[in-house]
Motif scaffolding. Structure first.
Motif, PDB file in Angstrom:
ATOM      1  N   TRP A  80       0.821  -1.205   0.000  1.00 39.11           N
ATOM      2  CA  TRP A  80       0.000   0.000   0.000  1.00 39.11           C
ATOM      3  C   TRP A  80       0.863   1.267   0.000  1.00 39.11           C
ATOM      4  CZ3 TRP A  80      -5.489   0.970   1.291  1.00 39.11           C
ATOM      5  CH2 TRP A  80      -6.283  -0.163   1.098  1.00 39.11           C
ATOM      6  N   PHE A  81       2.114   1.150  -0.362  1.00 36.26           N
ATOM      7  CA  PHE A  81       3.035   2.289  -0.248  1.00 36.26           C
ATOM      8  C   PHE A  81       2.527   3.519  -0.982  1.00 36.26           C
ATOM      9  CE2 PHE A  81       6.494   4.789  -2.131  1.00 36.26           C
ATOM     10  CZ  PHE A  81       7.085   5.267  -0.969  1.00 36.26           C
ATOM     11  N   TRP A  82       2.054   3.352  -2.225  1.00 44.17           N
ATOM     12  CA  TRP A  82       1.622   4.513  -3.000  1.00 44.17           C
ATOM     13  C   TRP A  82       0.508   5.260  -2.252  1.00 44.17           C
ATOM     14  CZ3 TRP A  82      -0.480   4.335  -8.762  1.00 44.17           C
ATOM     15  CH2 TRP A  82      -0.459   5.625  -9.298  1.00 44.17           C
ATOM     16  N   TRP A  83      -0.441   4.523  -1.708  1.00 45.32           N
ATOM     17  CA  TRP A  83      -1.542   5.164  -0.993  1.00 45.32           C
ATOM     18  C   TRP A  83      -1.044   5.842   0.284  1.00 45.32           C
ATOM     19  CZ3 TRP A  83      -6.129   7.040  -1.772  1.00 45.32           C
ATOM     20  CH2 TRP A  83      -6.933   7.361  -0.673  1.00 45.32           C
ATOM     21  N   HIS A  84      -0.172   5.129   1.028  1.00 46.80           N
ATOM     22  CA  HIS A  84       0.364   5.742   2.247  1.00 46.80           C
ATOM     23  C   HIS A  84       1.111   7.037   1.926  1.00 46.80           C
ATOM     24  CE1 HIS A  84      -0.917   2.401   4.552  1.00 46.80           C
ATOM     25  NE2 HIS A  84       0.019   1.558   4.171  1.00 46.80           N
ATOM     26  N   TRP A  85       1.833   7.043   0.812  1.00 49.59           N
ATOM     27  CA  TRP A  85       2.651   8.190   0.442  1.00 49.59           C
ATOM     28  C   TRP A  85       1.812   9.357  -0.084  1.00 49.59           C
ATOM     29  CZ3 TRP A  85       5.529   8.270  -4.847  1.00 49.59           C
ATOM     30  CH2 TRP A  85       6.182   9.493  -5.011  1.00 49.59           C
ATOM     31  N   GLN A  86       0.997   9.085  -1.117  1.00 46.44           N
ATOM     32  CA  GLN A  86       0.306  10.187  -1.782  1.00 46.44           C
ATOM     33  C   GLN A  86      -1.190  10.243  -1.502  1.00 46.44           C
ATOM     34  OE1 GLN A  86       1.674   9.826  -5.924  1.00 46.44           O
ATOM     35  NE2 GLN A  86       3.158  11.450  -5.480  1.00 46.44           N
ATOM     36  N   GLY A  87      -1.738   9.186  -0.882  1.00 51.67           N
ATOM     37  CA  GLY A  87      -3.142   9.222  -0.495  1.00 51.67           C
ATOM     38  C   GLY A  87      -3.338   9.708   0.920  1.00 51.67           C
ATOM     39  N   GLU A  88      -2.460   9.237   1.820  1.00 50.64           N
ATOM     40  CA  GLU A  88      -2.551   9.607   3.238  1.00 50.64           C
ATOM     41  C   GLU A  88      -1.478  10.614   3.657  1.00 50.64           C
ATOM     42  OE1 GLU A  88      -4.306   5.460   5.169  1.00 50.64           O
ATOM     43  OE2 GLU A  88      -2.137   5.774   5.105  1.00 50.64           O
ATOM     44  N   HIS A  89      -0.453  10.789   2.819  1.00 52.53           N
ATOM     45  CA  HIS A  89       0.675  11.666   3.142  1.00 52.53           C
ATOM     46  C   HIS A  89       1.331  11.249   4.466  1.00 52.53           C
ATOM     47  CE1 HIS A  89      -0.592  14.137  -0.211  1.00 52.53           C
ATOM     48  NE2 HIS A  89      -1.800  14.225   0.302  1.00 52.53           N
ATOM     49  N   ASP A  90       1.537   9.944   4.578  1.00 55.84           N
ATOM     50  CA  ASP A  90       2.150   9.365   5.772  1.00 55.84           C
ATOM     51  C   ASP A  90       3.553   9.942   5.972  1.00 55.84           C
ATOM     52  OD1 ASP A  90       2.376   6.998   7.811  1.00 55.84           O
ATOM     53  OD2 ASP A  90       4.147   6.824   6.525  1.00 55.84           O
ATOM     54  N   ALA A  91       3.851  10.356   7.193  1.00 58.74           N
ATOM     55  CA  ALA A  91       5.119  11.031   7.474  1.00 58.74           C
ATOM     56  C   ALA A  91       6.327  10.145   7.165  1.00 58.74           C
ATOM     57  CB  ALA A  91       5.149  11.486   8.933  1.00 58.74           C
ATOM     58  N   ALA A  92       6.246   8.857   7.523  1.00 63.45           N
ATOM     59  CA  ALA A  92       7.382   7.959   7.277  1.00 63.45           C
ATOM     60  C   ALA A  92       7.630   7.782   5.778  1.00 63.45           C
ATOM     61  CB  ALA A  92       7.115   6.607   7.937  1.00 63.45           C
ATOM     62  N   CYS A  93       6.564   7.692   5.004  1.00 67.96           N
ATOM     63  CA  CYS A  93       6.712   7.535   3.556  1.00 67.96           C
ATOM     64  C   CYS A  93       7.227   8.821   2.912  1.00 67.96           C
ATOM     65  CB  CYS A  93       5.385   7.124   2.929  1.00 67.96           C
ATOM     66  SG  CYS A  93       4.842   5.469   3.408  1.00 67.96           S
ATOM     67  N   LEU A  94       6.742   9.964   3.379  1.00 69.00           N
ATOM     68  CA  LEU A  94       7.230  11.233   2.854  1.00 69.00           C
ATOM     69  C   LEU A  94       8.721  11.393   3.144  1.00 69.00           C
ATOM     70  CD1 LEU A  94       4.273  13.574   3.906  1.00 69.00           C
ATOM     71  CD2 LEU A  94       4.883  12.934   1.559  1.00 69.00           C
ATOM     72  N   ALA A  95       9.131  10.994   4.339  1.00 65.67           N
ATOM     73  CA  ALA A  95      10.541  11.088   4.702  1.00 65.67           C
ATOM     74  C   ALA A  95      11.385  10.125   3.878  1.00 65.67           C
ATOM     75  CB  ALA A  95      10.714  10.817   6.197  1.00 65.67           C
ATOM     76  N   PHE A  96      10.859   8.935   3.656  1.00 63.97           N
ATOM     77  CA  PHE A  96      11.572   7.932   2.845  1.00 63.97           C
ATOM     78  C   PHE A  96      11.817   8.449   1.440  1.00 63.97           C
ATOM     79  CE2 PHE A  96      11.120   4.500  -0.303  1.00 63.97           C
ATOM     80  CZ  PHE A  96      12.181   3.682   0.053  1.00 63.97           C
ATOM     81  N   MET A  97      10.819   9.054   0.842  1.00 62.61           N
ATOM     82  CA  MET A  97      10.966   9.568  -0.520  1.00 62.61           C
ATOM     83  C   MET A  97      11.924  10.768  -0.548  1.00 62.61           C
ATOM     84  SD  MET A  97       9.399   7.534  -2.481  1.00 62.61           S
ATOM     85  CE  MET A  97       9.627   8.500  -3.968  1.00 62.61           C
ATOM     86  N   LYS A  98      11.832  11.632   0.424  1.00 65.77           N
ATOM     87  CA  LYS A  98      12.692  12.809   0.457  1.00 65.77           C
ATOM     88  C   LYS A  98      14.159  12.424   0.599  1.00 65.77           C
ATOM     89  CE  LYS A  98      13.329  17.221   2.858  1.00 65.77           C
ATOM     90  NZ  LYS A  98      12.815  18.118   3.943  1.00 65.77           N
ATOM     91  N   GLN A  99      14.426  11.368   1.380  1.00 70.55           N
ATOM     92  CA  GLN A  99      15.797  10.949   1.648  1.00 70.55           C
ATOM     93  C   GLN A  99      16.412  10.129   0.515  1.00 70.55           C
ATOM     94  OE1 GLN A  99      15.430   8.819   5.353  1.00 70.55           O
ATOM     95  NE2 GLN A  99      14.750  10.646   6.477  1.00 70.55           N
ATOM     96  N   ASN A 100      15.554   9.502  -0.307  1.00 70.35           N
ATOM     97  CA  ASN A 100      16.081   8.538  -1.266  1.00 70.35           C
ATOM     98  C   ASN A 100      15.817   8.857  -2.729  1.00 70.35           C
ATOM     99  OD1 ASN A 100      17.101   6.212   0.566  1.00 70.35           O
ATOM    100  ND2 ASN A 100      15.066   6.674   1.385  1.00 70.35           N
ATOM    101  N   TYR A 101      14.943   9.817  -3.010  1.00 68.39           N
ATOM    102  CA  TYR A 101      14.587  10.094  -4.400  1.00 68.39           C
ATOM    103  C   TYR A 101      14.554  11.605  -4.640  1.00 68.39           C
ATOM    104  CZ  TYR A 101      13.422   5.171  -4.409  1.00 68.39           C
ATOM    105  OH  TYR A 101      13.508   3.804  -4.292  1.00 68.39           O
ATOM    106  N   PRO A 102      14.784  12.026  -5.876  1.00 65.18           N
ATOM    107  CA  PRO A 102      14.838  13.459  -6.162  1.00 65.18           C
ATOM    108  C   PRO A 102      13.465  14.121  -6.049  1.00 65.18           C
ATOM    109  CG  PRO A 102      14.973  12.183  -8.194  1.00 65.18           C
ATOM    110  CD  PRO A 102      15.074  11.202  -7.071  1.00 65.18           C
ATOM    111  N   PRO A 103      13.435  15.429  -5.868  1.00 65.80           N
ATOM    112  CA  PRO A 103      12.144  16.142  -5.803  1.00 65.80           C
ATOM    113  C   PRO A 103      11.338  15.926  -7.083  1.00 65.80           C
ATOM    114  CG  PRO A 103      13.940  17.558  -5.088  1.00 65.80           C
ATOM    115  CD  PRO A 103      14.590  16.330  -5.645  1.00 65.80           C
ATOM    116  N   GLY A 104      10.043  15.769  -6.911  1.00 64.62           N
ATOM    117  CA  GLY A 104       9.171  15.585  -8.069  1.00 64.62           C
ATOM    118  C   GLY A 104       9.080  14.167  -8.579  1.00 64.62           C
ATOM    119  N   PHE A 105       9.793  13.245  -7.942  1.00 67.46           N
ATOM    120  CA  PHE A 105       9.739  11.835  -8.361  1.00 67.46           C
ATOM    121  C   PHE A 105       8.322  11.307  -8.176  1.00 67.46           C
ATOM    122  CE2 PHE A 105      10.225   7.280  -8.031  1.00 67.46           C
ATOM    123  CZ  PHE A 105      11.267   6.972  -8.891  1.00 67.46           C
ATOM    124  N   SER A 106       7.784  10.672  -9.215  1.00 69.01           N
ATOM    125  CA  SER A 106       6.407  10.163  -9.160  1.00 69.01           C
ATOM    126  C   SER A 106       6.407   8.645  -9.064  1.00 69.01           C
ATOM    127  CB  SER A 106       5.630  10.599 -10.408  1.00 69.01           C
ATOM    128  OG  SER A 106       6.173   9.990 -11.568  1.00 69.01           O
TER     129      SER A 106
END
Length: 470
Positions: A80-106
């Motif tokens: 459910w990562f996509w939903w946690h990240w962009q559906g719920e804006h889960d803090a852990a998922c947002l942090a994971f993306m910020k730390q590991n992928y460039p801005p704007g990564f879809s």
């Protein structure tokens, strides 16, 4: 070409609804729309629920669930990562993306990394067979919308057009059938971010653009193309079965499809259907009834207790150990259920070694104790707790008593069976008769052979076979 964030709904896909309608017309061209007098099942639950469950499913008892998709690439949190990240804006998922992928990564940019370069369907199938599984259920499409086959209504968001560039559903199915394993297809009815689904949802599900353009064409395509033994439906809970056109699809499946006499389905066909309508019942994930149900059921559970899909950060303490899996399997079968055990492969197409170890351990136990599991039936008593906890199964005139703890002084007391002069007791894995004495009007005390010294490789459970008891 860069994929759009709407799960493959790109500018060039505007013609997809007409293609979907064409697919539906091709299917229905061979079906009498009036449901004429020769039709066995009509599109209503009273009729559909009356269909007998094909016998192979109850006889199989043990299957493997495989959750695999683009979600295996980030391998974080769960499928459910996509939903946690962009559906719920889960803090852990947002942090994971910020730390590991460039801005704007879809999220769709993960798809090219889902390469499955080490996917060997023959080795997977060898493992599943060695595990003792009789059927395998693969995710053809999870809620993220990505399809593991070349779906004609999922343009550029499928495993043929991007990522692996191969038909994962077809390749695994061909390997399974070489070994005579039954093949089940998991399919999510809904998709988190599909514009047509979101439009129907906004309209209170009074429109069915998504169902007619996406869900139904894919279901018909899967059945016609792969001829599955089982359809594991999911993603139904937000809308009624009438929105999904579930009864029409199932009536076609049971009356006209190429698998009409052998296919099995579960109960996830619309809000309120679970544990009420369909073929066998799932009821809910990891469902365990407190007593023997009156309807065939299946428990689906995962080796990784935190996720169905692969997690790169999983820990050993978060996984089911072999004794727990065997106990769960035995209790499920004793209560008349099937046991569907999930593993999540990596994006590269390998099954993690720790999952393989668990599956091979189940297979080793079943090679000795499988007579108590496969084709068994619930006995008139499912369990008892005298010297140690006992779970019963039966097959023909035989009764099996399965226990997970070795009794003191090697004496196993069974208080329920009624013995007779013809009673014979053995332990699975050894043909030598065991000595026993009656406990009274009912019950017997069985003298077991010494178990040997404690060992990490000791079996997690043992089975006593009783002949000539009631």
């Amino acid at each position: 070409m860069k994929l759009c964030a709407a799960a493959g709904i790109c500018s060039q896909a505007k013609a997809m609804p007409s293609l979907a309608q064409l697919l539906l017309l091709c299917v229905w061209a061979s079906v009498d729309a009036s449901w004429g007098p020769g039709v066995r099942y009509t599109p209503d639950w009273d009729s559909l629920d009356s269909r007998p469950l094909p016998a192979w499913f109850d006889e199989a008892k043990f299957g493997i669930f495989v959750h695999w998709g683009v979600f295996s690439v980030p391998g974080f949190r769960s499928e459910w990562f996509w939903w946690h990240w962009q559906g719920e804006h889960d803090a852990a998922c947002l942090a994971f993306m910020k730390q590991n992928y460039p801005p704007g990564f879809s999220y769709p940019e993960f798809a090219p990394q889902f390469r499955a370069e080490f996917f060997d369907p023959e080795s997977w199938t060898e493992l599943f067979e060695a595990a003792g599984a009789k059927y395998v259920v693969l995710t053809t499409k999870h809620h993220e919308d990505f399809t593991n086959w070349g779906s004609p209504v999922s343009w550029n968001w499928n495993s043929v057009d991007t990522g692996p560039h191969r038909d994962l559903v077809g390749d695994l199915g061909a390997a399974l059938r070489k070994r005579n394993l039954r093949y089940g297809l998991y399919h999510s009815l809904f998709e988190w971010f599909h514009p047509l689904y979101l439009s129907d949802k906004k309209a209170g599900f009074k429109t069915q653009d998504f169902v007619r353009s996406k869900t139904l064409p894919e279901l018909y395509d899967l059945v016609q193309r792969y001829k599955p033994d089982l359809i594991w439906s999911d993603g139904e809970w937000e809308a009624s079965d009438s929105y999904w056109n579930s009864t029409d699809f199932l009536a076609w499946l049971y009356n006209h499809s190429p698998v009409k006499d052998t296919v099995v389905v579960n109960d996830r066909w619309g809000a309120g259907c679970a544990c009420k309508h369909g073929g066998y019942y799932n009821c809910e994930d990891k469902y365990t009834p407190g007593k023997l149900p009156g309807h065939k059921w299946e428990k689906c559970t995962s080796v990784d207790t935190h996720s169905w899909g692969y997690r790169r950060d999983m820990r050993l303490s978060e996984l089911l150990d072999l004794p727990t899996i065997i106990r769960d399997l035995v209790q499920t079968v004793s209560l008349g259920g099937n046991y569907l055990l999930n593993v999540g492969p990596t994006a590269e197409g390998t099954i993690p070694v720790v999952f393989e170890e668990r599956l091979r351990g189940v297979g080793a136990w079943l090679r000795v104790n499988g007579d108590a599991i496969y084709s068994s039936r619930p006995w008139h008593v499912q369990s008892e707790n005298s010297t140690v906890p006992i779970w019963y199964t039966s097959r023909d005139s035989l009764v099996y008593a399965i226990f997970f703890q070795w009794p003191a002084e090697n004496k196993l007391e069974l208080t329920t069976p009624k013995t007779s002069p013809a009673t014979n007791v053995t332990m699975l894995g050894s043909p030598k008769p065991l000595k026993w004495t009656p406990l009274g009007v009912t019950g017997l005390s069985v003298l077991l052979p010494p178990p040997g010294p404690p060992s990490p490789t000791a079996p997690p459970a043992w089975t006593v076979r009783l002949q000539g008891v009631a």
